[in-house]
Design a protein around this motif. Structure first.
Motif, mmCIF file in Angstrom:
data_model
loop_
_atom_site.group_PDB
_atom_site.id
_atom_site.type_symbol
_atom_site.label_atom_id
_atom_site.label_comp_id
_atom_site.label_asym_id
_atom_site.label_seq_id
_atom_site.Cartn_x
_atom_site.Cartn_y
_atom_site.Cartn_z
ATOM 1 N N ASP A 9 0.839 -1.202 0.000
ATOM 2 C CA ASP A 9 0.000 0.000 0.000
ATOM 3 C C ASP A 9 0.876 1.255 0.000
ATOM 4 O OD1 ASP A 9 0.838 -0.674 2.639
ATOM 5 O OD2 ASP A 9 -0.561 0.820 3.408
ATOM 6 N N PRO A 10 0.407 2.328 -0.655
ATOM 7 C CA PRO A 10 1.187 3.573 -0.707
ATOM 8 C C PRO A 10 1.596 4.120 0.665
ATOM 9 C CG PRO A 10 -0.511 3.644 -2.375
ATOM 10 C CD PRO A 10 -0.776 2.413 -1.531
ATOM 11 N N PRO A 11 0.713 4.136 1.669
ATOM 12 C CA PRO A 11 1.176 4.635 2.972
ATOM 13 C C PRO A 11 2.346 3.820 3.530
ATOM 14 C CG PRO A 11 -1.214 4.642 2.918
ATOM 15 C CD PRO A 11 -0.749 3.898 1.690
ATOM 16 N N GLY A 12 2.299 2.525 3.335
ATOM 17 C CA GLY A 12 3.399 1.670 3.791
ATOM 18 C C GLY A 12 4.678 1.930 3.030
ATOM 19 N N ARG A 13 4.550 2.161 1.725
ATOM 20 C CA ARG A 13 5.740 2.457 0.909
ATOM 21 C C ARG A 13 6.321 3.806 1.288
ATOM 22 N NH1 ARG A 13 2.479 -0.113 -3.089
ATOM 23 N NH2 ARG A 13 1.978 1.811 -4.184
ATOM 24 N N LEU A 14 5.455 4.794 1.540
ATOM 25 C CA LEU A 14 5.942 6.102 1.987
ATOM 26 C C LEU A 14 6.733 5.967 3.279
ATOM 27 C CD1 LEU A 14 2.711 8.150 1.261
ATOM 28 C CD2 LEU A 14 4.961 8.641 0.255
ATOM 29 N N GLU A 15 6.198 5.222 4.222
ATOM 30 C CA GLU A 15 6.886 5.040 5.498
ATOM 31 C C GLU A 15 8.195 4.268 5.327
ATOM 32 O OE1 GLU A 15 6.226 3.400 10.036
ATOM 33 O OE2 GLU A 15 4.536 3.364 8.639
ATOM 34 N N ALA A 16 8.185 3.229 4.507
ATOM 35 C CA ALA A 16 9.392 2.428 4.289
ATOM 36 C C ALA A 16 10.517 3.276 3.697
ATOM 37 C CB ALA A 16 9.084 1.240 3.384
ATOM 38 N N VAL A 17 10.186 4.061 2.682
ATOM 39 C CA VAL A 17 11.192 4.914 2.058
ATOM 40 C C VAL A 17 11.611 6.014 3.033
ATOM 41 C CG1 VAL A 17 11.624 6.577 0.201
ATOM 42 C CG2 VAL A 17 10.504 4.402 -0.313
ATOM 43 N N GLY A 18 10.648 6.628 3.690
ATOM 44 C CA GLY A 18 10.951 7.709 4.622
ATOM 45 C C GLY A 18 11.861 7.277 5.754
ATOM 46 N N THR A 19 11.554 6.160 6.376
ATOM 47 C CA THR A 19 12.383 5.716 7.500
ATOM 48 C C THR A 19 13.755 5.239 7.038
ATOM 49 O OG1 THR A 19 11.348 3.525 7.468
ATOM 50 C CG2 THR A 19 10.449 5.136 9.015
#
Length: 89
Positions: A9-19
């Motif tokens: 999911d996009p929110p999960g991908r955003l968090e994965a890349v961000g962290t």
């Protein structure tokens, strides 16, 4: 160690890349890197991404490329500085 599964999911991908890129204080830095407001990022993380789904992935790829290139450039600068210091020994 087993490979970590990349979020679907996009929110999960955003968090994965961000962290991965920015550590614990990733939200504001990720918003800046994606060139969106913190409010927009917050909306995407909350699930308001339906129309922006493909855009988010393209922007994440672009951000990863820019960060990789910046790291490579910094690596070259660090190596040059190290060589100068070695010349002083």
């Amino acid at each position: 160690m087993a490979a970590k599964t990349f979020p679907k999911d996009p929110p999960g991908r955003l968090e994965a890349v961000g962290t991965t890129l920015y550590g614990i204080s990733w939200r504001s830095r990720l918003a800046a890197g994606l060139r969106v407001s913190r409010n927009t990022l917050h909306e995407w993380l909350g699930g308001s991404w339906t129309r922006a789904r493909r855009y988010i992935d393209v922007e994440l790829i672009d951000l990863l490329d820019r960060e990789r290139d910046a790291c490579a450039e910094r690596g070259v600068e660090i190596t040059a500085l190290r060589r100068q210091l070695l010349g002083k020994i």
